[in-house]
Design an enzyme around this catalytic site. Structure first.
Site, mmCIF file in Angstrom:
data_model
loop_
_atom_site.group_PDB
_atom_site.id
_atom_site.type_symbol
_atom_site.label_atom_id
_atom_site.label_comp_id
_atom_site.label_asym_id
_atom_site.label_seq_id
_atom_site.Cartn_x
_atom_site.Cartn_y
_atom_site.Cartn_z
ATOM 1 C CG ASP A 39 -2.165 -0.860 1.006
ATOM 2 O OD1 ASP A 39 -2.424 -1.244 -0.144
ATOM 3 O OD2 ASP A 39 -2.863 -1.151 1.993
ATOM 4 C CE LYS A 61 -8.087 0.207 -1.689
ATOM 5 N NZ LYS A 61 -7.182 -0.892 -1.357
ATOM 6 C CG MET A 176 -7.957 7.746 6.867
ATOM 7 S SD MET A 176 -8.783 6.307 6.138
ATOM 8 C CE MET A 176 -9.642 5.627 7.572
#
Length: 247
Positions: A39, A61, A176
């Site tokens: 990732d 991502k 996030m």
């Protein structure tokens, strides 16, 4: 149903960035891996631990930018495990803390694939620790909640009850959440959270690029805007933030 598998898939947590926080078991798997699907938040130093002959596949991502969809990643794992003995799915932090590792585990097991999970140090614990902030502390915090600040994860619409969290948990750790910070702060204040509650933002935690920003619920949104503090970052809200030593 796929053909009988040759190998096993390992869901490995790469930790938050500092290569010294990579687990010994995770490192050993990288040194023997045939395929590593990794990732975006896996640090370059951790990637250097991978066997030089291993096949590396980027599946990163970022907000609004996915190199592979989740379905494509799962299909890739299903394909690679048919022909390779050690297939590593390398994820930043811990696979099961907002890493969608649970989805991959269930999908693979549903196809009869052998899977082993190697936990990793999650950024929500490590980044505050590197700033000298304990998430629990006698007399200040006996409860912690790990929360996503991202409104949508895949097809799932977040249902975070900020009003309940405002008073039921003494320390909030938000992943996030930078883009949604104004909404989160407003929700907490609307629920009656004290405007003077300390808040800490840690960007690129545990790495040489680590930056931190402190304030209160009343001041933090304006401060973030003024200095253009951007993701990826961990947000910590609670009295424990006041224990951090000066930068």
């Amino acid at each position: 149903m796929p053909d009988p598998q040759v190998g096993r898939v390992y869901l490995v947590g790469a930790g938050p960035g500092d290569p010294g926080l990579m687990t010994l078991k995770g490192k050993a798997l990288l040194e023997h891996a045939d395929v590593v699907i990794y990732d975006a938040l896996v640090s370059p130093e951790v990637l250097q631990m991978i066997h030089p002959q291993a096949e590396l596949i980027y599946a990163g991502k970022r907000a609004g930018m996915h190199s592979l969809s989740q379905e494509e990643i799962i299909q890739l794992l299903l394909t690679k495990v048919q022909t390779h003995a050690v297939v590593v799915r390398l994820k930043g932090g811990d696979p099961f803390i907002f890493g969608r590792g649970g989805e991959e585990l269930l999908a693979l097991q549903g196809q009869g694939i052998s899977v082993e999970v190697i936990p990793g140090v999650t950024a929500g614990v490590a980044a505050p620790a590197y700033c000298g902030v304990p998430l629990t502390h006698r007399g200040l915090s006996s409860s912690v909640a790990f929360v996503t600040g991202h409104e949508v994860i895949g097809d799932y619409q977040s249902q975070v009850d900020w009003a309940s969290l405002a008073h039921s948990v003494e320390t909030l750790v938000i992943y996030m959440g930078i883009q949604q910070l104004p909404v989160i702060v407003e929700a907490l204040l609307h629920a009656g959270k004290d405007r003077d509650t300390p808040i800490l933002l840690v960007r690129w935690g545990t790495t040489p690029r680590q930056e931190r920003l402190t304030g209160t619920l009343e001041t933090i949104v304006a401060t973030v805007k003024a200095v253009n503090f951007a993701a990826p970052a961990i947000i910590v809200i609670g009295a424990v933030v006041g224990l951090a030593p000066p930068p």
